[in-house]
Design a protein around this motif. Structure first.
Motif, mmCIF file in Angstrom:
data_model
loop_
_atom_site.group_PDB
_atom_site.id
_atom_site.type_symbol
_atom_site.label_atom_id
_atom_site.label_comp_id
_atom_site.label_asym_id
_atom_site.label_seq_id
_atom_site.Cartn_x
_atom_site.Cartn_y
_atom_site.Cartn_z
ATOM 1 N N LYS A 142 0.987 -1.141 -0.039
ATOM 2 C CA LYS A 142 -0.100 -0.090 -0.171
ATOM 3 C C LYS A 142 0.909 1.307 -0.100
ATOM 4 O O LYS A 142 1.853 1.399 0.834
ATOM 5 C CB LYS A 142 -0.875 -0.160 1.139
ATOM 6 N N GLY A 143 0.497 2.012 -0.877
ATOM 7 C CA GLY A 143 1.383 3.476 -0.815
ATOM 8 C C GLY A 143 2.642 3.150 -1.891
ATOM 9 O O GLY A 143 3.403 4.150 -1.840
ATOM 10 N N ASP A 164 5.229 3.629 -4.685
ATOM 11 C CA ASP A 164 5.594 4.603 -5.560
ATOM 12 C C ASP A 164 5.840 4.043 -6.765
ATOM 13 O O ASP A 164 7.174 3.599 -7.001
ATOM 14 C CB ASP A 164 6.704 5.488 -5.046
ATOM 15 N N ASP A 208 0.714 -1.731 -6.969
ATOM 16 C CA ASP A 208 0.686 -0.423 -7.087
ATOM 17 C C ASP A 208 0.398 0.460 -5.968
ATOM 18 O O ASP A 208 0.509 -0.358 -4.824
ATOM 19 C CB ASP A 208 -0.113 0.256 -8.211
ATOM 20 N N ALA A 209 0.118 1.675 -5.840
ATOM 21 C CA ALA A 209 -0.039 2.458 -4.726
ATOM 22 C C ALA A 209 -1.482 1.676 -3.891
ATOM 23 O O ALA A 209 -1.488 1.968 -2.720
ATOM 24 C CB ALA A 209 -0.349 3.968 -4.884
ATOM 25 N N ASN A 210 -2.153 1.077 -4.493
ATOM 26 C CA ASN A 210 -3.505 0.582 -3.810
ATOM 27 C C ASN A 210 -3.052 -0.727 -2.978
ATOM 28 O O ASN A 210 -3.943 -1.240 -2.528
ATOM 29 C CB ASN A 210 -4.436 0.603 -4.987
#
Length: 94
Positions: free
Chosen positions: A17-18, A20, A36-38
């Motif tokens: 999570k998060g 970059d 990914d960021a999700n």
């Protein structure tokens, strides 16, 4: 979705999570995990970097028994795309 991919998503999602960037782990004969960021999910979407490894190598990376740099240097892990994103992913695994 294979049990290996399900387990990989469960292990990577909280850490990812998060994140970059976008990355994809292709686990030979099992499927792919997209990060990914999700977080992490099963998926074969286009990513900045694609890492490919056998199930055994991938499980070793997740457990910490296999060093990502050594796996790459010995050809057990292939990297296609952004080496910078791959390095961020390596930090996420450690």
């Amino acid at each position: 979705m294979s049990k290996v991919v399900e387990a990989a998503v469960a292990a990577l999602d909280p850490k990812a999570k998060g994140f970059d960037g976008t990355a994809k782990f292709v686990i030979e004969g099992e499927g792919a995990v997209y990060i990914d960021a999700n977080g992490a999910r099963a998926g074969d979407d286009e990513a900045e970097v694609t890492l490919t490894a056998s199930r055994e190598t991938f499980e070793g990376l997740l457990s910490g028994e296999v060093n990502p740099t050594m796996a790459f240097m010995t050809g057990k892990l292939t990297v296609d795309g952004s080496m910078g994103t791959a390095m961020k992913l390596g930090a996420l695994l450690s």
